[in-house]
Structures are given as structure tokens and as C-alpha cells.
Design a protein around this motif. Structure first.
Motif, PDB file in Angstrom:
ATOM      1  N   MET A   1      21.183 -34.255  20.114  1.00 38.22           N
ATOM      2  CA  MET A   1      21.666 -32.878  20.021  1.00 38.22           C
ATOM      3  C   MET A   1      20.721 -32.072  19.130  1.00 38.22           C
ATOM      4  O   MET A   1      20.242 -32.558  18.118  1.00 38.22           O
ATOM      5  CB  MET A   1      23.090 -32.867  19.427  1.00 38.22           C
ATOM      6  N   SER A   2      20.476 -30.860  19.559  1.00 41.69           N
ATOM      7  CA  SER A   2      19.578 -30.009  18.798  1.00 41.69           C
ATOM      8  C   SER A   2      20.175 -29.682  17.438  1.00 41.69           C
ATOM      9  O   SER A   2      21.283 -29.165  17.344  1.00 41.69           O
ATOM     10  CB  SER A   2      19.330 -28.719  19.577  1.00 41.69           C
TER      11      SER A   2
ATOM     12  N   LEU B   1      20.930 -25.847  16.865  1.00 39.91           N
ATOM     13  CA  LEU B   1      22.153 -25.371  17.497  1.00 39.91           C
ATOM     14  C   LEU B   1      23.386 -25.866  16.755  1.00 39.91           C
ATOM     15  O   LEU B   1      24.375 -25.156  16.622  1.00 39.91           O
ATOM     16  CB  LEU B   1      22.210 -25.808  18.965  1.00 39.91           C
TER      17      LEU B   1
ATOM     18  N   PHE C   1      36.121 -28.153  18.110  1.00 37.42           N
ATOM     19  CA  PHE C   1      35.211 -28.664  19.138  1.00 37.42           C
ATOM     20  C   PHE C   1      35.025 -30.174  19.004  1.00 37.42           C
ATOM     21  O   PHE C   1      35.105 -30.906  19.976  1.00 37.42           O
ATOM     22  CB  PHE C   1      33.861 -27.955  19.025  1.00 37.42           C
TER      23      PHE C   1
ATOM     24  N   ARG D   1      39.915 -34.724  26.600  1.00 35.43           N
ATOM     25  CA  ARG D   1      38.714 -34.365  27.374  1.00 35.43           C
ATOM     26  C   ARG D   1      38.999 -33.215  28.334  1.00 35.43           C
ATOM     27  O   ARG D   1      38.147 -32.350  28.555  1.00 35.43           O
ATOM     28  CB  ARG D   1      38.189 -35.591  28.128  1.00 35.43           C
TER      29      ARG D   1
ATOM     30  N   ARG E   1      38.458 -30.134  26.849  1.00 36.72           N
ATOM     31  CA  ARG E   1      37.028 -29.897  26.586  1.00 36.72           C
ATOM     32  C   ARG E   1      36.614 -30.148  25.133  1.00 36.72           C
ATOM     33  O   ARG E   1      35.700 -29.499  24.628  1.00 36.72           O
ATOM     34  CB  ARG E   1      36.627 -28.468  26.997  1.00 36.72           C
ATOM     35  N   PHE E   2      37.285 -31.079  24.469  1.00 39.81           N
ATOM     36  CA  PHE E   2      36.795 -31.493  23.151  1.00 39.81           C
ATOM     37  C   PHE E   2      35.578 -32.394  23.312  1.00 39.81           C
ATOM     38  O   PHE E   2      35.465 -33.145  24.296  1.00 39.81           O
ATOM     39  CB  PHE E   2      37.868 -32.292  22.391  1.00 39.81           C
ATOM     40  N   ASN E   3      34.711 -32.367  22.333  1.00 42.89           N
ATOM     41  CA  ASN E   3      33.679 -33.389  22.183  1.00 42.89           C
ATOM     42  C   ASN E   3      34.358 -34.531  21.419  1.00 42.89           C
ATOM     43  O   ASN E   3      34.660 -34.404  20.243  1.00 42.89           O
ATOM     44  CB  ASN E   3      32.498 -32.819  21.377  1.00 42.89           C
TER      45      ASN E   3
ATOM     46  N   GLY F   1      33.881 -39.419  29.578  1.00 41.12           N
ATOM     47  CA  GLY F   1      32.856 -38.631  28.903  1.00 41.12           C
ATOM     48  C   GLY F   1      33.035 -38.597  27.399  1.00 41.12           C
ATOM     49  O   GLY F   1      32.786 -37.569  26.755  1.00 41.12           O
TER      50      GLY F   1
ATOM     51  N   ILE G   1      31.559 -32.007  30.519  1.00 38.68           N
ATOM     52  CA  ILE G   1      31.067 -31.210  29.384  1.00 38.68           C
ATOM     53  C   ILE G   1      32.157 -31.124  28.325  1.00 38.68           C
ATOM     54  O   ILE G   1      33.332 -31.343  28.598  1.00 38.68           O
ATOM     55  CB  ILE G   1      30.665 -29.779  29.824  1.00 38.68           C
ATOM     56  N   ALA G   2      31.699 -30.809  27.113  1.00 43.95           N
ATOM     57  CA  ALA G   2      32.611 -30.374  26.058  1.00 43.95           C
ATOM     58  C   ALA G   2      32.270 -28.922  25.803  1.00 43.95           C
ATOM     59  O   ALA G   2      31.083 -28.563  25.826  1.00 43.95           O
ATOM     60  CB  ALA G   2      32.422 -31.209  24.800  1.00 43.95           C
TER      61      ALA G   2
ATOM     62  N   ILE H   1      28.430 -25.344  24.560  1.00 45.42           N
ATOM     63  CA  ILE H   1      28.682 -26.298  25.640  1.00 45.42           C
ATOM     64  C   ILE H   1      27.788 -27.504  25.415  1.00 45.42           C
ATOM     65  O   ILE H   1      26.606 -27.361  25.112  1.00 45.42           O
ATOM     66  CB  ILE H   1      28.354 -25.694  27.021  1.00 45.42           C
ATOM     67  N   MET H   2      28.375 -28.674  25.533  1.00 46.51           N
ATOM     68  CA  MET H   2      27.568 -29.896  25.399  1.00 46.51           C
ATOM     69  C   MET H   2      27.806 -30.776  26.620  1.00 46.51           C
ATOM     70  O   MET H   2      28.944 -31.059  26.980  1.00 46.51           O
ATOM     71  CB  MET H   2      27.963 -30.652  24.138  1.00 46.51           C
TER      72      MET H   2
ATOM     73  N   THR I   1      28.134 -34.140  28.474  1.00 45.21           N
ATOM     74  CA  THR I   1      28.415 -35.521  28.081  1.00 45.21           C
ATOM     75  C   THR I   1      27.501 -36.498  28.811  1.00 45.21           C
ATOM     76  O   THR I   1      27.506 -37.678  28.519  1.00 45.21           O
ATOM     77  CB  THR I   1      29.886 -35.896  28.381  1.00 45.21           C
TER      78      THR I   1
ATOM     79  N   SER J   1      23.827 -35.060  26.623  1.00 44.76           N
ATOM     80  CA  SER J   1      24.004 -34.490  25.272  1.00 44.76           C
ATOM     81  C   SER J   1      23.262 -33.170  25.061  1.00 44.76           C
ATOM     82  O   SER J   1      23.094 -32.732  23.922  1.00 44.76           O
ATOM     83  CB  SER J   1      23.566 -35.487  24.186  1.00 44.76           C
TER      84      SER J   1
ATOM     85  N   VAL K   1      22.760 -29.380  24.555  1.00 43.89           N
ATOM     86  CA  VAL K   1      23.666 -28.379  23.999  1.00 43.89           C
ATOM     87  C   VAL K   1      23.196 -26.986  24.398  1.00 43.89           C
ATOM     88  O   VAL K   1      22.005 -26.693  24.352  1.00 43.89           O
ATOM     89  CB  VAL K   1      23.718 -28.473  22.458  1.00 43.89           C
TER      90      VAL K   1
END
Lengths: 369, 102
Positions: A1-2, A5, A65, A88, A91-93, A115, B14-15, B25-26, B28, B31, B33
Motif C-alpha cells: 500500500m502506498s 496515500l 475503514f 466485507r 466494504r471494510f478493509n 477478500g 475492494i474495501a 478504495i483499496m 483486495t 492492494s 489504493v
């Protein structure tokens, strides 16, 4: 992940007071009895499936999130996958924290299909006689490794956490090597959390003194030695003093299986119950959260003037358990001293010695009735 | 293929969460973003699988952001291509039944 961001997202959440990340224990029951565990394993009064789904809807509505589903062992709940699926769909991570003992082919496949962003698993040693002695579950190392392999075969991102204690301190390099062989991320953690009941005896299981010094000088274990051993600082700028120790209560919250809300799993200050109030009301209106958010680094009576203040990993939750969330956390003083060899302000006030931590009268962390 | 009459659907892989006017938006899957601005968020929220892109552009973008349909569509095309490329959005010629409500 960036990272940029992520930082941007965290900043937005911080600026707007959003509980971006929530750690939710859906049960405290567990099939292991880890010697250092900070929980009791009482399952009475856990939130029902519908209650948990209702809380998840509230969290999504509040902007959360990142959601960590944990325990206890979350897979002991028969509705664990129903909860994960619901999370999910909102839309939670989702990160799942488990010991992986109950993960078979079907569970691994389902976790992949849902996911789940990451599965975090505790791994204490590469030797069964050490790992199983810590978990008190015979065969747990074999079953945990099997679970990890199944998750990896299904393409699930896995991270293992190696909590350091006197029993397993000599196994860290081998555990890291095992993690590399399994193709999973490795995190090492020297902090033992006191029990939520206030019992500090488990802290004595952790490494200290020379062992802690060696840990902070171990290039093999710490990816970024420069960051791990940042120096003490003479000058402290206002931006730092205006800041906070950590995200607990600012962008992070913890909810226990009974619906009680806290700033963090390691910060047992009761803030409310989602069985009585909405999460939104607790997050924005509770006096506990409001008080916590008013505490800046400059308000810390000892730590604000400490030479370690810029780089210390001070945990306000551990300080709270000691009885003063504006005070130092001696466990972090110990770590800062082990990193640098320079006594903290709290140590200097105690004749250069690390003060002995005690727990406050733990009426303050009793479960909400 | 006339993109304006296509239907956009949010991927289940996606999350996502909207913070203020922006949406994170991520994926899955990989990964990746994305941070969507207010215009991207307006398109994203309308990507329900049943609303044609032309309607999304007209009702969710032009009416809120003071741009013509042509300008908005040109900007949206690049944005949509990128999200489709990462599997964040899918695009179809016919409406996609909505997912069962929670």
C-alpha cells in the motif's frame, strides 16, 4: 500500500475526527491459554450476531475503514464467517487475528474469497516444545503452521507476530527464518500487555535488561536499525508538543465482545457501551474520549520534558494501567533506555533506576454494567 | 461501443470508505489504493450497475460541478479506464442486478 496515500487518509481522518480503525474482539473465548495473555476467557454476555452486525453498520456509517476482527480466538464463534462476510459487504478493509489452529482447507478458501486483507497469526517459536508450552495447547505449532500454509496456498496475505518472552527470546532468528520459508511477513514485539484485570504478573514474562538491549541491537530482527535506535533529542519543537502519543481515541477505537468501547485494546479506559448508546455518540460525546483528546504531549507531566520524548514509543494505555494516563509508561521508559543507554526523565527522578510499575485501583477498568 | 450507455458496477473485491468529499478504495486483489476526489466519488457512488454512464455524468457530475456533459465525459473516461484496469469497477452493456441489500 502506498505510504503517502495512507498518510493522507490518516491525516484526513485525524482532521475530521473519524475512527478510521477499529479493533473488535468478537469473543474472549480461546482454544489456547497463552501464558502471557492479557484477557480472561469468559464468554458470558457476548454480543449476538445481530448486535455485532448493527455495530458494524454504525462503524461503516462513521467512516471506519480498517477493521480488525480478533479475540480470543474469533473462529470459535460459529458466526465468525457470517460476521466477516457482513463486514466485507460493508466494504471494510478487514484484518483477521487468529492462532490459525482451526483453519483447514475450507476456512482458508473462504478467507480468500471474502477478500480479507491480512491474517495476523501469533508464532512464538519454531520448536513445538516452546510454542506449545506458551500456548498450553499440544500440537498447536503444527496446526498453526498448517493453517499458515493453507492460507498461503490460497493467496492470502499472512503476517506472523513473534511476541518476545524469556522462554522464546533465543528462537527469534529461527522464527524469522521460518516466516521467510513460509513466505509470510514477520513482526517481532517485545511488549507484554498487563492483564485487563490489572494483574501485572504477566509483564514479568517479558525480556528486560541486557536481553532488551540485545534485541534493540539485533540487525537481524529489526529491519530499520536507524529508526529503532533513534537518538535522544535536545531540542523539541512545538509541533511535537502539540501532538499526541498515538492514535488511540483519535482515529482508533477498541470494542470488546460485550460492546464496551475503549480507545485501544491496550488502553482499558471505559468510554461507553454500544448496547446503551450509538457508537457515534460514544466516539464524539463521551467525556472519556473528550478528556483523552485534550491531552497533548506538552501536557504530560514527566514525558514532555524527557530527552526521549520525540522518539519514545510511549503507550498512554500502559500509562493508564499504571494509574495516570498523563504520566510515563515505565515499560516504554525501559525500552527507550535499552535502545539508547540514556535514562528517561522518570528514571532520573528515581535516582537513575527504572521505577517499579504498579497497577492503579482497577475499578477504573471494570466492565461496564 | 458507446461508453455513455454502458453500466458501471463496483467490484466486490475492494474495501472502500468515503471520508468527507473523498473516497479511499483499496483492491483486495493487489492492494492498490486509490483516493478519489469529489468528482470521482460522485461517479463511484452512482456506479450501481443500473444507471447508465450518461445519466451518472449528467445527474451526478454536471449538476454538481458546473461542467458540460462533454467535458465531464472526457475526464471521466480516463478515470473509469484506470479503475476498470485495476478491477475496481466493471463495465457492462446491460444493467447488472443490484446486490442483495444488507
Amino acid at each position: 500500500m502506498s505510504l503517502s496515500l495512507l498518510e493522507e487518509m490518516n491525516q484526513k481522518a485525524s482532521d475530521s475526527g473519524v475512527a478510521l480503525a477499529v479493533h473488535m474482539d468478537i469473543t474472549w473465548r480461546c482454544n489456547e491459554r497463552c501464558v502471557h495473555c492479557y484477557l480472561d476467557h469468559d464468554g458470558k454476555g457476548e454480543m449476538t450476531t445481530d448486535e455485532i452486525k448493527g455495530v458494524l453498520r454504525q462503524l461503516a456509517d462513521c467512516g471506519t475503514f480498517f477493521l480488525s476482527i480478533s479475540g480470543g480466538e474469533p473462529l470459535l464463534r460459529r458466526d465468525c464467517f457470517e460476521i466477516l462476510e457482513y463486514a466485507r459487504a460493508l466494504r471494510f478493509n478487514v484484518k483477521l487475528k487468529t492462532n490459525a489452529v482451526m483453519i483447514g482447507p475450507k476456512e482458508a478458501e473462504r478467507i480468500k474469497k471474502l477478500g480479507i486483507a491480512q491474517v495476523q497469526i501469533s508464532l512464538y517459536s519454531h520448536r513445538p516444545e516452546v510454542h506449545d508450552a506458551i500456548t498450553k495447547l499440544p500440537g498447536s505449532l503444527r496446526r498453526t503452521i498448517n493453517g499458515i500454509k493453507l492460507l498461503k496456498e490460497n493467496g492470502v496475505k499472512v503476517s506472523v507476530t513473534n511476541v518476545l518472552m524469556k522462554f522464546n527470546n533465543r528462537d527469534t532468528k529461527a522464527v524469522k527464518q521460518l516466516a521467510q520459508e513460509l513466505g509470510v511477513n514477520y513482526v517481532v514485539d517485545p511488549t507484554i500487555t498487563p492483564m485487563l484485570s490489572g494483574d501485572r504478573s504477566v509483564v514479568n514474562l517479558g525480556i528486560n535488561g541486557k536481553e532488551l538491549e540485545e534485541f534493540f541491537r539485533s540487525q537481524d530482527l529489526l529491519e530499520d536499525m536507524a529508526e529503532a535506535c533513534l537518538p535522544v533529542s535536545e531540542a523539541v519543537d512545538d509541533d511535537h508538543l502539540d501532538g499526541y502519543s498515538c492514535s488511540a481515541g483519535h482515529t482508533l477505537a477498541y470494542i470488546n465482545p460485550f460492546g464496551d468501547v475503549y480507545p485501544c485494546v491496550q488502553f482499558p479506559m471505559p468510554c461507553g457501551s454500544v448496547r446503551r448508546q450509538s457508537f457515534r455518540d460514544i466516539w464524539y460525546e463521551s467525556s472519556a474520549f473528550t478528556t483523552l483528546r485534550d491531552i497533548h504531549i506538552r501536557d504530560l507531566h514527566t514525558c514532555s520534558t524527557c530527552s526521549h520524548t520525540t522518539y519514545c514509543s510511549r503507550c498512554p494505555g500502559l500509562a493508564y494501567i499504571q494509574g495516570d494516563m498523563r504520566g510515563p509508561s515505565y515499560q516504554d521508559c525501559e525500552k527507550s533506555y535499552a535502545r539508547t543507554g540514556v535514562p528517561s526523565a522518570a528514571m532520573l527522578r528515581n535516582g537513575g533506576q527504572l521505577p517499579v510499575a504498579t497497577s492503579a485501583g482497577l475499578v477504573q477498568i471494570s466492565r461496564l454494567q | 461501443m458507446d461508453l455513455t450507455e454502458m453500466y458501471l458496477t463496483q467490484s466486490p473485491d475492494i474495501a472502500a470508505r468515503t471520508l468527507g468529499d473523498d473516497t479511499v478504495i483499496m483492491s483486495t486483489i493487489d492492494s492498490t489504493v486509490f483516493m478519489l476526489n469529489s468528482v470521482g466519488t460522485a461517479i463511484w457512488k452512482s456506479a450501481d450497475g443500473t444507471t447508465p454512464l450518461s445519466t451518472i455524468i449528467h445527474e451526478s457530475v454536471c449538476s454538481q460541478f458546473d461542467v458540460t456533459d462533454e467535458q465531464a465525459f472526457a475526464d471521466a473516461k480516463e478515470f473509469i479506464d484506470k479503475l476498470v484496469g485495476h478491477g475496481i469497477l466493471s463495465i457492462s452493456e446491460s444493467p447488472v442486478p443490484p446486490r442483495q441489500a444488507l
